[in-house]
Design an enzyme around this catalytic site. Structure first.
Site: not given
Ligand SMILES: CC(=O)N[C@@H]([C@@H](O)[C@H](O)[C@H](O)CO)[C@@H](O)CC(=O)C(=O)O
Length: 249
Positions: A21, A112, A142
Site C-alpha cells: 500500500t 511477506y 505476513k
Molecule cells: C494486495 C494488497 O494491497 N493487500 C493489502 C490488503 O490490505 C488489501 O488492500 C485489502 O485486503 C483490500 O483488498 C495488504 O495485504 C497489503 C499490505 O499489507 C501492505 O501494504 O504491505
C-alpha cells in the site's frame, strides 16, 4: 507494519512501511530510507511496532535497507520474494531471505507472502518447514493470499513455535481468525477500523453471527473498500475520505 494491540490480537491499521500500500517498490532506495526514518521517528512512543519492508529485486539493496532499518531502530523487517527473476523452489527463496536477514541479525524477520503480486507461488507452509534453522531471526509470516488451506497448515504445523501469523487479506479476516491468525496487517483498517474492532470484539465474545455481519458489511455491500493497487488517484482518495467522513473509522 505498525501494530496496534487489540487484547491478544494484533492488527495494524498501517501496513508494513514501504510495503504494498505504501508503494515501497516504486520508490528509490533513498526515498525508502527517508520514509522508514520518518515512521520510526514519528512512531516512537505512539506505535507498538514499526516493521519495515525491505524486499527488493537486488539482494544488495535489500541488505542495505535491512541494515538501515536496524540502524534507525526499527522493530523488525519484512521481505517479499524477488519477483522478476523468481526463485524456483523453496531452497532458492530461503537462500535469498537468509542473506537479507543476516544483514540485520538483531531484528525480527517476517516473510511477506503475497503470491498474486510476486508471482512466486511457493506455498508458505513449505517455506516455513525448517525455516528457523536457516533464519534464526525468523519471527513470522505476513500472509497476503486467499489460500486459507495453506494459511491453516502454516499455523497448524508450527504450533510449538512462537511465530506471528499476520493475515493480509482484509476481506477474509474473519475466516483467518478461525484458522488461527495471531494478527492482521492491511490497508482497509485505516478507514474501516471501527467496524474491524467491532468484528474482533464480536469474535472474541463468540458472537459469530454479529462478527459475520460486521465482516460482510465491511466488504460485501456497495462502496469502495480496497485501496487500489496503483497510484492513488483523486477519485480513490475521495472515496476513502467519504468512507471516513461517514464515520466508518
Ligand atoms: C494486495 C494488497 O494491497 N493487500 C493489502 C490488503 O490490505 C488489501 O488492500 C485489502 O485486503 C483490500 O483488498 C495488504 O495485504 C497489503 C499490505 O499489507 C501492505 O501494504 O504491505
Amino acid at each position: 507494519m505498525c501494530q496496534t494491540s487489540f487484547h491478544d490480537f494484533l492488527y495494524a491499521p498501517h501496513p508494513p512501511v514501504n510495503g504494498t500500500t505504501g508503494e515501497g517498490l516504486s520508490l528509490s532506495i533513498s526515498e525508502r530510507r527517508r520514509v522508514a526514518e520518518e515512521w520510526v521517528t514519528k512512531g516512537r512512543n505512539k506505535l507498538d511496532q514499526v516493521v519495515i519492508h525491505v524486499g527488493a529485486l537486488s539482494l544488495k539493496e535489500s541488505q542495505e535497507l535491512a541494515q538501515h532499518a536496524a540502524e534507525i531502530g526499527a522493530d523488525g523487517i519484512a521481505v517479499i520474494a524477488p519477483f522478476f527473476l523468481k526463485p524456483q523452489n523453496k531452497d532458492d527463496l530461503t537462500a535469498f531471505l537468509k542473506e537479507v536477514a543476516a544483514a540485520a541479525p538483531a531484528l525480527p524477520f517476517y516473510y511477506y507472502h503475497i503470491p498474486a503480486l510476486t508471482g512466486v507461488k511457493i506455498r508458505a507452509e513449505e517455506l516455513l518447514d525448517g525455516i528457523q534453522e536457516k533464519i534464526p531471526t525468523f519471527q513470522g509470516l505476513k500472509f497476503s493470499d486467499t489460500d486459507l488451506l495453506d494459511f491453516g497448515q502454516c499455523v497448524d504445523q508450527n504450533r510449538e513455535r512462537q511465530f506471528a501469523f499476520l493475515f493480509g487479506v482484509d476481506e477474509q479476516l474473519l475466516s483467518a481468525l478461525v484458522m488461527g491468525a495471531t494478527g492482521a496487517v492491511g490497508s482497509t483498517y485505516n478507514y474501516l477500523g471501527k467496524k474491524t474492532n467491532q468484528m474482533l470484539e464480536a469474535y472474541e465474545r463468540k458472537d459469530f453471527s454479529s462478527a459475520l455481519n460486521y465482516q460482510n458489511s465491511r466488504f460485501l455491500g456497495k462502496g469502495p473498500h480496497a485501496i487500489p493497487l496503483r497510484t492513488l488517484q483523486l477519485k480513490s482518495s475521495e472515496a476513502v475520505k467519504l468512507v471516513t467522513l461517514n464515520g466508518e473509522t
